[in-house]
Design a protein around this motif. Structure first.
Motif, PDB file in Angstrom:
ATOM      1  N   ARG A   1      26.908 -60.584  27.970  1.00 49.67           N
ATOM      2  CA  ARG A   1      25.755 -60.695  28.366  1.00 49.67           C
ATOM      3  C   ARG A   1      24.822 -59.707  27.526  1.00 49.67           C
ATOM      4  N   LEU A   2      23.599 -60.228  27.351  1.00 49.68           N
ATOM      5  CA  LEU A   2      22.639 -59.590  26.652  1.00 49.68           C
ATOM      6  C   LEU A   2      22.502 -57.820  27.225  1.00 49.68           C
ATOM      7  N   SER A   3      22.585 -57.989  28.272  1.00 50.14           N
ATOM      8  CA  SER A   3      22.346 -56.418  28.806  1.00 50.14           C
ATOM      9  C   SER A   3      23.651 -55.474  28.492  1.00 50.14           C
ATOM     10  N   SER A   4      24.806 -56.223  28.258  1.00 49.40           N
ATOM     11  CA  SER A   4      26.015 -55.380  27.991  1.00 49.40           C
ATOM     12  C   SER A   4      25.923 -54.941  26.592  1.00 49.40           C
ATOM     13  N   VAL A   5      25.217 -56.068  25.727  1.00 45.69           N
ATOM     14  CA  VAL A   5      25.164 -55.723  24.335  1.00 45.69           C
ATOM     15  C   VAL A   5      24.268 -54.882  23.855  1.00 45.69           C
ATOM     16  N   TYR A   6      22.828 -54.991  24.403  1.00 46.03           N
ATOM     17  CA  TYR A   6      21.902 -54.076  24.081  1.00 46.03           C
ATOM     18  C   TYR A   6      22.205 -52.575  24.317  1.00 46.03           C
ATOM     19  N   LYS A   7      21.937 -51.786  23.191  1.00 43.21           N
ATOM     20  CA  LYS A   7      22.029 -50.366  23.489  1.00 43.21           C
ATOM     21  C   LYS A   7      20.452 -49.724  23.344  1.00 43.21           C
ATOM     22  N   PRO A   8      20.099 -48.946  24.583  1.00 43.62           N
ATOM     23  CA  PRO A   8      18.955 -48.337  24.729  1.00 43.62           C
ATOM     24  C   PRO A   8      18.360 -47.544  23.483  1.00 43.62           C
ATOM     25  N   GLY A   9      17.121 -47.955  22.868  1.00 44.48           N
ATOM     26  CA  GLY A   9      16.534 -47.388  21.897  1.00 44.48           C
ATOM     27  C   GLY A   9      16.555 -48.070  20.582  1.00 44.48           C
ATOM     28  N   HIS A  10      17.629 -49.054  20.519  1.00 43.71           N
ATOM     29  CA  HIS A  10      17.961 -49.716  19.286  1.00 43.71           C
ATOM     30  C   HIS A  10      16.858 -50.855  19.061  1.00 43.71           C
ATOM     31  N   PRO A  11      16.458 -50.900  17.872  1.00 48.07           N
ATOM     32  CA  PRO A  11      15.463 -52.126  17.542  1.00 48.07           C
ATOM     33  C   PRO A  11      16.523 -53.606  17.723  1.00 48.07           C
TER      34      PRO A  11
ATOM     35  N   CYS B   1      11.918 -59.731  40.062  1.00 49.01           N
ATOM     36  CA  CYS B   1      13.264 -60.533  40.238  1.00 49.01           C
ATOM     37  C   CYS B   1      14.240 -60.416  38.681  1.00 49.01           C
ATOM     38  N   ALA B   2      13.744 -60.362  37.801  1.00 53.87           N
ATOM     39  CA  ALA B   2      14.658 -60.313  36.492  1.00 53.87           C
ATOM     40  C   ALA B   2      15.279 -59.190  36.421  1.00 53.87           C
ATOM     41  N   GLN B   3      14.781 -57.794  36.747  1.00 54.93           N
ATOM     42  CA  GLN B   3      15.269 -56.512  36.819  1.00 54.93           C
ATOM     43  C   GLN B   3      16.511 -56.621  37.817  1.00 54.93           C
ATOM     44  N   ILE B   4      16.097 -56.907  38.896  1.00 56.41           N
ATOM     45  CA  ILE B   4      17.317 -57.085  40.048  1.00 56.41           C
ATOM     46  C   ILE B   4      18.544 -57.643  39.616  1.00 56.41           C
ATOM     47  N   HIS B   5      18.311 -58.739  38.760  1.00 58.77           N
ATOM     48  CA  HIS B   5      19.361 -59.564  38.374  1.00 58.77           C
ATOM     49  C   HIS B   5      20.128 -58.790  37.159  1.00 58.77           C
ATOM     50  N   THR B   6      19.351 -58.074  36.420  1.00 63.29           N
ATOM     51  CA  THR B   6      19.864 -57.376  35.185  1.00 63.29           C
ATOM     52  C   THR B   6      20.632 -56.252  35.672  1.00 63.29           C
ATOM     53  N   ILE B   7      20.297 -55.658  36.549  1.00 66.69           N
ATOM     54  CA  ILE B   7      21.045 -54.405  37.382  1.00 66.69           C
ATOM     55  C   ILE B   7      22.257 -54.929  37.924  1.00 66.69           C
ATOM     56  N   HIS B   8      22.022 -55.931  38.681  1.00 67.74           N
ATOM     57  CA  HIS B   8      23.267 -56.549  39.435  1.00 67.74           C
ATOM     58  C   HIS B   8      24.345 -56.975  38.524  1.00 67.74           C
ATOM     59  N   GLY B   9      23.808 -57.614  37.149  1.00 72.69           N
ATOM     60  CA  GLY B   9      24.697 -57.918  36.244  1.00 72.69           C
ATOM     61  C   GLY B   9      25.515 -57.139  35.319  1.00 72.69           C
ATOM     62  N   LEU B  10      24.941 -55.832  35.537  1.00 67.53           N
ATOM     63  CA  LEU B  10      25.574 -54.835  34.707  1.00 67.53           C
ATOM     64  C   LEU B  10      27.128 -54.521  34.734  1.00 67.53           C
TER      65      LEU B  10
ATOM     66  N   ALA C   1      13.585 -68.181  28.983  1.00 72.47           N
ATOM     67  CA  ALA C   1      14.656 -67.246  28.290  1.00 72.47           C
ATOM     68  C   ALA C   1      14.027 -66.126  27.565  1.00 72.47           C
ATOM     69  N   GLY C   2      12.893 -66.374  26.757  1.00 76.87           N
ATOM     70  CA  GLY C   2      11.946 -65.343  26.102  1.00 76.87           C
ATOM     71  C   GLY C   2      11.579 -64.251  26.895  1.00 76.87           C
ATOM     72  N   VAL C   3      10.911 -64.726  27.934  1.00 76.08           N
ATOM     73  CA  VAL C   3      10.614 -63.637  29.062  1.00 76.08           C
ATOM     74  C   VAL C   3      11.702 -62.786  29.523  1.00 76.08           C
ATOM     75  N   ILE C   4      12.503 -63.354  30.117  1.00 72.00           N
ATOM     76  CA  ILE C   4      13.830 -62.760  30.648  1.00 72.00           C
ATOM     77  C   ILE C   4      14.515 -61.890  29.642  1.00 72.00           C
ATOM     78  N   ALA C   5      14.594 -62.444  28.219  1.00 70.11           N
ATOM     79  CA  ALA C   5      15.428 -61.386  27.419  1.00 70.11           C
ATOM     80  C   ALA C   5      14.426 -60.197  27.270  1.00 70.11           C
ATOM     81  N   CYS C   6      13.340 -60.316  27.134  1.00 67.75           N
ATOM     82  CA  CYS C   6      12.301 -59.313  26.988  1.00 67.75           C
ATOM     83  C   CYS C   6      12.319 -58.169  28.045  1.00 67.75           C
ATOM     84  N   ALA C   7      12.335 -58.847  29.251  1.00 65.44           N
ATOM     85  CA  ALA C   7      12.299 -58.081  30.718  1.00 65.44           C
ATOM     86  C   ALA C   7      13.692 -57.259  30.741  1.00 65.44           C
ATOM     87  N   GLN C   8      14.880 -57.936  30.203  1.00 62.85           N
ATOM     88  CA  GLN C   8      16.095 -57.319  30.380  1.00 62.85           C
ATOM     89  C   GLN C   8      16.150 -56.082  29.493  1.00 62.85           C
ATOM     90  N   ILE C   9      15.534 -56.260  28.212  1.00 68.35           N
ATOM     91  CA  ILE C   9      15.612 -55.202  27.276  1.00 68.35           C
ATOM     92  C   ILE C   9      14.866 -53.955  27.772  1.00 68.35           C
TER      93      ILE C   9
END
Lengths: 237, 237
Positions: A174-184, B228-237, A223-231
Motif C-alpha cells: 500500500r502507498l501508506s506502507s511505502v511512504y516515508k514521512p518527510g520524504h518528497p 473517511c480516508a484517514q480512518i481507512h489509512t490508519i486502519h490499513g497500516l 485516487a488523486g485525492v486519496i493519495a494526497c490525503a494518505q500522504i
C-alpha cells in the motif's frame, strides 16, 4: 478577514489581476482604505490596505506580515491523467489544494480522455481553493501536459519516492506502507482505462513503485485525492 | 462484467426496481439470457442471468456467488451537515462510498444551510458509486435528519470512538492519533459556519472528542471525505 491573491508583490505593494480586482471591489464591495489579507501564493501573507481601487488592476500597500497555516512539510507532486468530465477534474484540483499539494501536472497518457484543458480556468480554481482554505501557498500547476516519459525524466535520482497506484495487481504494497514521512514524493495517477502496460513498464524502469491505495476501485480523481490525503495522514502521525 | 443492484434477493431470484431495470435493459442494452453480476448491497454478490427482461421490473436468476472486494473491517458512521450546494453533497456521497463507509446521516444543526434533500436522489448516487467501484456493500443512508442530540443518544456507550472535527482550536489531537485501528467510529461534521458552542458542548458531554483533521481549513464535504480516508489509512497500516 478577506484573503486576496496577488500576481506580483514588489516593493511593499501587491498587484491584483483583473479577475481578483473585480472580485474584491465588485463582488466583495471593498473600497479604497479597506484592509484585507493578501498573499502571492508563495507561503507568505500580509495585512494590506487597498490604495488603488481600480476594478481591472487594483493595488494594495502591505502593512504587516501574517503567519499562515504551518506548511505541511512534505513536497507532494501529483501527476494525473485528467478525467473526461471537467467537473471531476475541477473537483480534484479544489480538493487537493484544500488538503495541500505542491505541484500538479496533467498527464498525457495513451488512454487520457481529456487532452485539452484551459490553464487559466484551472489556475482560477486553485486560487479560489487556496483562498477558501485560508492558505498562503498556491500549488504550482504545469502549463503543459507531461507524458510518462517526461515525468520519469523529471526525477532521475533516488531522492524522491515515486509511486504509481494501481488496482489491477494484488499483493502490492500500500502507498501508506511505502511512504516515508518527510520524504518528497511524486504520484502518477492513470486514466479511467488505466496506464498501458508499456507506460507502467516505463515508470517502473524509471524508479516508480506500483502501489495500492486500498481495496476498492477508485475513480481517477478520487485516487488523486486519496493519495494526497494518505500522504498527509502518514506524514502527520 | 456489469454489476446490477437489486432491491430484493429472495429464493434464488434478484428483483430490480424501475431505475435499475431501465438502466440495465435500455442504457446497457442487456437482454434476456445475458449474464451480469448482481448484489443487494449487503456485501454478497452473484453471477446471474436475466430471466425477465421487463424494463420496469426486471428479474434475474442467481447462478454462482462471487467474492467481492474484502470488507474494510471497520464500522464508519459519518454524520454530516449537508452543504448548501447540492453538487457538493453529491460529491461527498460518491466519494465516501468509493472509499468505504457503513452509514451516512444528514445532520440538522443550527447552522445547517440545506434542510431539505431528496432521499431517493441521494440513494441513487450511493448505488451508482457502489456499482462503479465494484463493491457489493451499499452504505446505509438514514432517511431522516439527525440532530446532534439524537446522534449523541445513538451511541451512549464507550464501545465506539466518537469524534467531532474542528479547525477552530489549536492543540487538539489529530483524528489520526485518536483513531484506534479496528474500532467502530462515528464522525460528526459541522456546517460551513461550524457547530454552535452549545452543539459542541452537547457532543463532548456525550463522549465525543474534538479533533483536528490537519492544519488547513477544509470545506464541510472535504472534511467528510478526508476523515473517511484517514480512518481507512490508519486502519490499513
Amino acid at each position: 478577514m478577506t484573503l486576496a491573491y496577488s500576481i506580483r508583490i514588489e516593493g511593499g505593494s501587491a498587484f491584483l489581476d483583473a479577475d481578483e480586482s473585480g472580485h474584491l471591489l465588485q463582488v466583495l464591495r471593498k473600497r479604497k482604505g479597506d484592509q484585507v489579507l493578501v498573499t502571492d501564493g508563495s507561503g507568505r501573507g500580509w495585512t494590506a490596505e487597498i490604495t488603488l481601487a481600480d476594478r481591472k488592476a487594483a493595488m494594495l500597500t502591505l502593512l504587516d506580515p501574517v503567519p499562515g497555516p504551518s506548511p505541511w512539510g512534505v513536497d507532494i507532486h501529483l501527476a494525473l491523467a485528467p478525467p473526461k468530465q471537467a467537473a471531476r477534474l475541477e473537483w480534484f484540483l479544489e480538493k487537493v489544494t484544500e488538503i495541500g499539494v505542491n505541484r500538479i501536472s496533467m498527464l498525457a497518457t495513451q488512454r487520457t480522455e481529456r487532452t485539452r484543458w484551459r490553464f487559466d480556468r484551472l489556475q482560477r480554481i486553485l486560487v479560489a481553493a487556496m483562498k477558501q482554505s485560508g492558505q498562503f501557498r498556491l500549488p504550482l500547476l504545469d502549463s503543459e501536459d507531461l507524458t510518462v516519459d517526461q515525468l520519469v525524466d523529471l526525477y532521475p535520482g533516488e531522492d524522491r519516492i515515486k509511486v504509481i497506484p494501481t488496482c489491477d495487481w494484488s499483493n502490492l504494497p500500500r502507498l501508506s506502507s511505502v511512504y516515508k514521512p518527510g520524504h518528497p514524493i511524486v504520484v502518477a495517477i492513470g486514466p479511467e482505462g488505466d496506464f498501458t502496460p508499456e507506460e507502467v513498464k516505463t515508470a517502473i524502469q524509471g524508479g516508480f513503485q506500483a502501489v495500492l491505495l486500498g481495496d476498492n476501485r477508485l475513480r481517477t480523481e478520487t485516487a488523486g485525492v486519496i493519495a494526497c490525503a494518505q500522504i498527509h495522514t502518514i506524514h502527520g502521525l
